[in-house]
Design an enzyme around this catalytic site. Structure first.
Site, short mmCIF file in Angstrom:
data_model
loop_
_atom_site.label_atom_id
_atom_site.label_comp_id
_atom_site.label_asym_id
_atom_site.label_seq_id
_atom_site.Cartn_x
_atom_site.Cartn_y
_atom_site.Cartn_z
NE ARG A 1 23.47 74.75 50.55
CZ ARG A 1 22.92 73.68 50.62
NH1 ARG A 1 23.71 72.56 49.97
NH2 ARG A 1 21.55 73.36 50.48
CG ASP A 2 21.90 72.36 46.79
OD1 ASP A 2 22.97 71.63 46.55
OD2 ASP A 2 20.66 71.88 46.61
CG HIS B 1 16.22 71.36 48.62
ND1 HIS B 1 16.84 72.22 48.83
CD2 HIS B 1 17.19 70.46 47.67
CE1 HIS B 1 18.10 72.32 48.07
NE2 HIS B 1 18.27 71.34 47.60
CG HIS C 1 18.78 68.39 43.38
ND1 HIS C 1 19.54 69.34 43.06
CD2 HIS C 1 18.14 68.63 44.79
CE1 HIS C 1 20.03 69.75 44.02
NE2 HIS C 1 19.35 69.54 45.15
CB CYS D 1 24.57 67.00 46.76
SG CYS D 1 25.42 66.50 48.35
CG ASN E 1 19.05 73.44 43.55
OD1 ASN E 1 20.35 73.46 43.53
ND2 ASN E 1 18.51 72.85 44.73
ZN LIG Z 1 20.14 70.18 46.97
#
Ligand SMILES: [Zn+2]
Length: 294
Positions: free
Chosen positions: A12-13, A208, A210, A241, A250
């Site tokens: 996803r990310d 989470h 990055h 994003c 990430n």
């Molecule tokens: Zn993210």
């Protein structure tokens, strides 16, 4: 050895900010490979507009045809931005969902085209429905530390949101450093103000990260020291994003596993298998982005 749990967000990310696409069979191969490598929580897609985020097209089919009825020991998640997303995800057989809300107005408008207050209202409705439907609901709080539009996030406000959600019974809350601009001191202060609530309520609080300016590893160490045991990462450090300018990948799952293990924690991840997946994905990326501008 004390355990650290990692949620993999590559599908996803990781994918959503990349310029190449994966086929349904490839997504399935990666999801199953991650489960085999030991990731017990895997985010595999999002129910968002495929015109805005083409990398997430086909999420419904991926769950309907495969992951929704998977016998795997791992839980597969899908991101939902609103109530419509909830409906679509439920219809596709998704039983683990993640809702996203930014704590700053401009980011929330850019990301889900709603005010923070409207997202909060939507979340409360969806959260209630998820309990009735017996589905797991994760909440991402985006831009907890820094916003690409508004700058450094008001720390007091961020802490209030985190603690409020924990008291509302949100058992799975993820604090996202969406643009990778969190500073270690800031991570430490925010965690010191929220971990006591998490310990008392036995909720799951995740970080989470990055790696925009290379702070991710230091932020991870600070969080481990503060007592946090849940983290997100993506294979090979893919991602970012698409609605947050400048956001880089990430924290790489490989780095996360290596750092946690060097700090004396057990991640349960098979590094060899993870390395193979990373190489497989890297080759696809190389092949499909040949000739493209970075
Ligand atoms: Zn993210």
């Amino acid at each position: 050895m004390e355990k650290v749990q990692i949620m993999d967000v590559t599908l996803r990310d990781g994918l959503q900010n990349e310029s190449f696409l994966l086929e349904e069979e490839e997504k399935l191969y990666l999801a199953n490979g991650l489960a085999e490598a030991g990731f017990r929580r895997i985010e595999a897609g999002a129910f968002v507009n495929p015109k805005a985020v083409p990398q997430m097209a086909g999420t419904a089919d991926l769950f309907k045809n495969h992951l929704g009825q998977s016998a795997s020991k791992s839980d597969f998640y899908a991101l939902i931005p609103n109530e419509k997303g909830y409906e679509l995800a439920k219809a596709a057989g998704v039983s683990n969902m993640a809702f996203v809300m930014a704590v700053t107005e401009e980011m929330n408008q850019k990301n889900v085209r709603m005010s923070v207050e409207d997202s909060f209202e939507q979340f409360l409705k969806i959260f209630q429905r998820s309990k009735e439907d017996q589905l797991n609901m994760r909440l991402y709080l985006a831009v907890v530390f820094h916003c690409p539009f508004e700058g450094v996030t008001d720390e007091k406000k961020a802490i209030e949101w985190i603690n409020e959600f924990q008291h509302l019974g949100v058992a799975d809350l993820c604090l996202a450093d969406t643009d990778g601009m969190a500073k270690p001191e800031q991570v430490q202060r925010v965690l010191e103000a929220t971990i006591p609530v998490y310990t008392q309520l036995e909720t799951t609080l995740s970080l989470h990260l990055h790696n925009t300016y290379g702070y991710a590893a230091e932020n991870l160490r600070v969080a481990l020291k503060a007592g946090l045991r849940h983290f997100d990462s993506a294979v090979a450090g893919l991602g970012g994003c698409p609605f947050a300018p400048g956001a880089k990948g990430n924290i790489a799952s490989e780095d996360l596993v290596a750092i946690c293990e060097a700090e004396g924690f057990d991640t349960g991840i098979d590094s060899k298998k993870l390395g193979e997946l990373s190489q497989w994905l890297g080759n696809i990326k190389l092949e499909r982005t040949k000739g493209q501008k970075a």
